[in-house]
Enzyme design. Sequence first.
Site, PDB file in Angstrom:
ATOM      1  CD  GLU A 274       1.366   0.453   3.327  1.00 29.23           C
ATOM      2  OE1 GLU A 274       1.637   1.499   2.742  1.00 29.23           O
ATOM      3  OE2 GLU A 274       1.194   0.389   4.556  1.00 29.23           O
TER       4      GLU A 274
ATOM      5  CB  SER B 118      10.229   2.822  -0.122  1.00 32.53           C
ATOM      6  OG  SER B 118      10.690   2.667   1.210  1.00 32.53           O
TER       7      SER B 118
ATOM      8  N   GLY C  94       9.246   2.845   4.756  1.00 35.40           N
ATOM      9  CA  GLY C  94      10.184   3.808   5.330  1.00 35.40           C
ATOM     10  C   GLY C  94      11.643   3.415   5.185  1.00 35.40           C
TER      11      GLY C  94
ATOM     12  CD  GLU D 270       4.323   2.772  10.504  1.00 38.39           C
ATOM     13  OE1 GLU D 270       3.481   3.676  10.677  1.00 38.39           O
ATOM     14  OE2 GLU D 270       5.177   2.796   9.593  1.00 38.39           O
TER      15      GLU D 270
ATOM     16  N   GLY E 214       3.786   7.163   2.398  1.00 39.10           N
ATOM     17  CA  GLY E 214       4.100   7.696   3.718  1.00 39.10           C
ATOM     18  C   GLY E 214       5.020   8.891   3.603  1.00 39.10           C
ATOM     19  N   GLY E 215       6.323   8.660   3.792  1.00 39.93           N
ATOM     20  CA  GLY E 215       7.307   9.743   3.825  1.00 39.93           C
ATOM     21  C   GLY E 215       7.181  10.752   2.690  1.00 39.93           C
TER      22      GLY E 215
ATOM     23  CG  ASN F 101      -0.144   6.714   6.688  1.00 39.92           C
ATOM     24  OD1 ASN F 101      -0.462   7.447   7.612  1.00 39.92           O
ATOM     25  ND2 ASN F 101       0.321   5.482   6.881  1.00 39.92           N
ATOM     26  CD1 TRP F 102       0.913  13.320   5.170  1.00 35.35           C
ATOM     27  CD2 TRP F 102       0.320  15.051   6.470  1.00 35.35           C
ATOM     28  NE1 TRP F 102       0.901  14.461   4.397  1.00 35.35           N
ATOM     29  CE2 TRP F 102       0.534  15.522   5.157  1.00 35.35           C
ATOM     30  CE3 TRP F 102      -0.081  15.949   7.460  1.00 35.35           C
ATOM     31  CZ2 TRP F 102       0.394  16.863   4.814  1.00 35.35           C
ATOM     32  CZ3 TRP F 102      -0.233  17.285   7.115  1.00 35.35           C
ATOM     33  CH2 TRP F 102       0.009  17.734   5.811  1.00 35.35           C
ATOM     34  CE  LYS F 103       3.880   5.624   7.574  1.00 36.08           C
ATOM     35  NZ  LYS F 103       4.929   4.651   7.445  1.00 36.08           N
TER      36      LYS F 103
ATOM     37  CG  HIS G 279       0.130   1.212   8.596  1.00 32.92           C
ATOM     38  ND1 HIS G 279       1.363   1.015   9.175  1.00 32.92           N
ATOM     39  CD2 HIS G 279       0.353   1.855   7.425  1.00 32.92           C
ATOM     40  CE1 HIS G 279       2.294   1.533   8.368  1.00 32.92           C
ATOM     41  NE2 HIS G 279       1.713   2.050   7.307  1.00 32.92           N
TER      42      HIS G 279
HETATM   43  P1  PGA Z   1       6.558   4.971   3.308  1.00 37.54           P
HETATM   44  O1  PGA Z   1       5.298   4.487   4.172  1.00 37.54           O
HETATM   45  O2  PGA Z   1       6.024   5.525   2.015  1.00 37.54           O
HETATM   46  O3  PGA Z   1       7.222   6.042   4.149  1.00 37.54           O
HETATM   47  O4  PGA Z   1       7.410   3.789   3.090  1.00 37.54           O
HETATM   48  C1  PGA Z   1       4.188   3.874   3.567  1.00 37.54           C
HETATM   49  C2  PGA Z   1       3.147   3.514   4.592  1.00 37.54           C
HETATM   50  O5  PGA Z   1       3.519   3.119   5.713  1.00 37.54           O
HETATM   51  O6  PGA Z   1       1.949   3.581   4.323  1.00 37.54           O
END
Ligand code: PGA
Length: 250
Positions: free
Chosen positions: A166, A207, A172, A99, A228-229, A12-14, A97
């Site tokens: 999650e 993470s 993050g 966010e 994500g990251g 997930n590149w956001k 998600h």
């Molecule tokens: P993260 O994000 O791996 O950077 O913690 C995961 C996500 O939000 O899907």
Amino acid sequence: MTTHQRYLIAGNWKMNGVLEEARQFIRALADNPAPEHVEVALMPPFTLLHPLAEKLSSRGVRLGAQNVYYEPKGAFTGSISPLMLRDAGCRYVILGHSERRDIMGENNSSIRHKLDAAWEAGLEPILCIGEHLEERKSGATNKILADQLAILEKTDAERQLTIAYEPVWAIGTGVTPTIDEVRDTHAFIHQRLMTLGSDRRVLYGGSVNAGNAAELLGLPGVDGALVGGASLQAESFSAIIAAAASCANN
Ligand code: PGA
């Protein structure tokens, strides 16, 4: 450890990535092709869906979007419909998600609309669920997850669906739940899903990185990862894919 057919490792590149970066990423990813028994998907921003679709599919990587609106078309300035995602070559769409729930004000009701619209268009939703830190600390995790999963009541068990657990406080932050917490929470989610009509793949997200992927993916009830990251760099993403491959072989 997955009890389903294949691990899914989804990136997930956001709100990250422009075309040149994405091209370099795909070239680097191609140096370490994913093994047959691991499914790999990438969720770049909307602007990169069309330009990446063919390049990813020729390398066996599936494409997904990070969000969608539930109406099929019309006067909804700034929105993207499920059909548009299909047209751009998407198989997956991330829904719910944290966010989007916390920053953009999405709730279970709008997410259920999106779920139905995504299915209608032939997309497979990846439904994200997870508790906040204070909920975890007060022992409310299972109740929160059950509430978020309740949107699956009266849905067709035949529809394709993946869940991503999650914990919001792990996203993050570099902090992950303990091994026991991940195992127990995944067991609870699988149990709820069966009560709701059908077990599903349940990814872990929050993470995940090259260093912890093997341990997390080796746990019972963990069917893959939403990353994500660590999905922004081909090197770390490839290492997570390799960890899934080695868990699948064990
Ligand atoms: P993260 O994000 O791996 O950077 O913690 C995961 C996500 O939000 O899907």
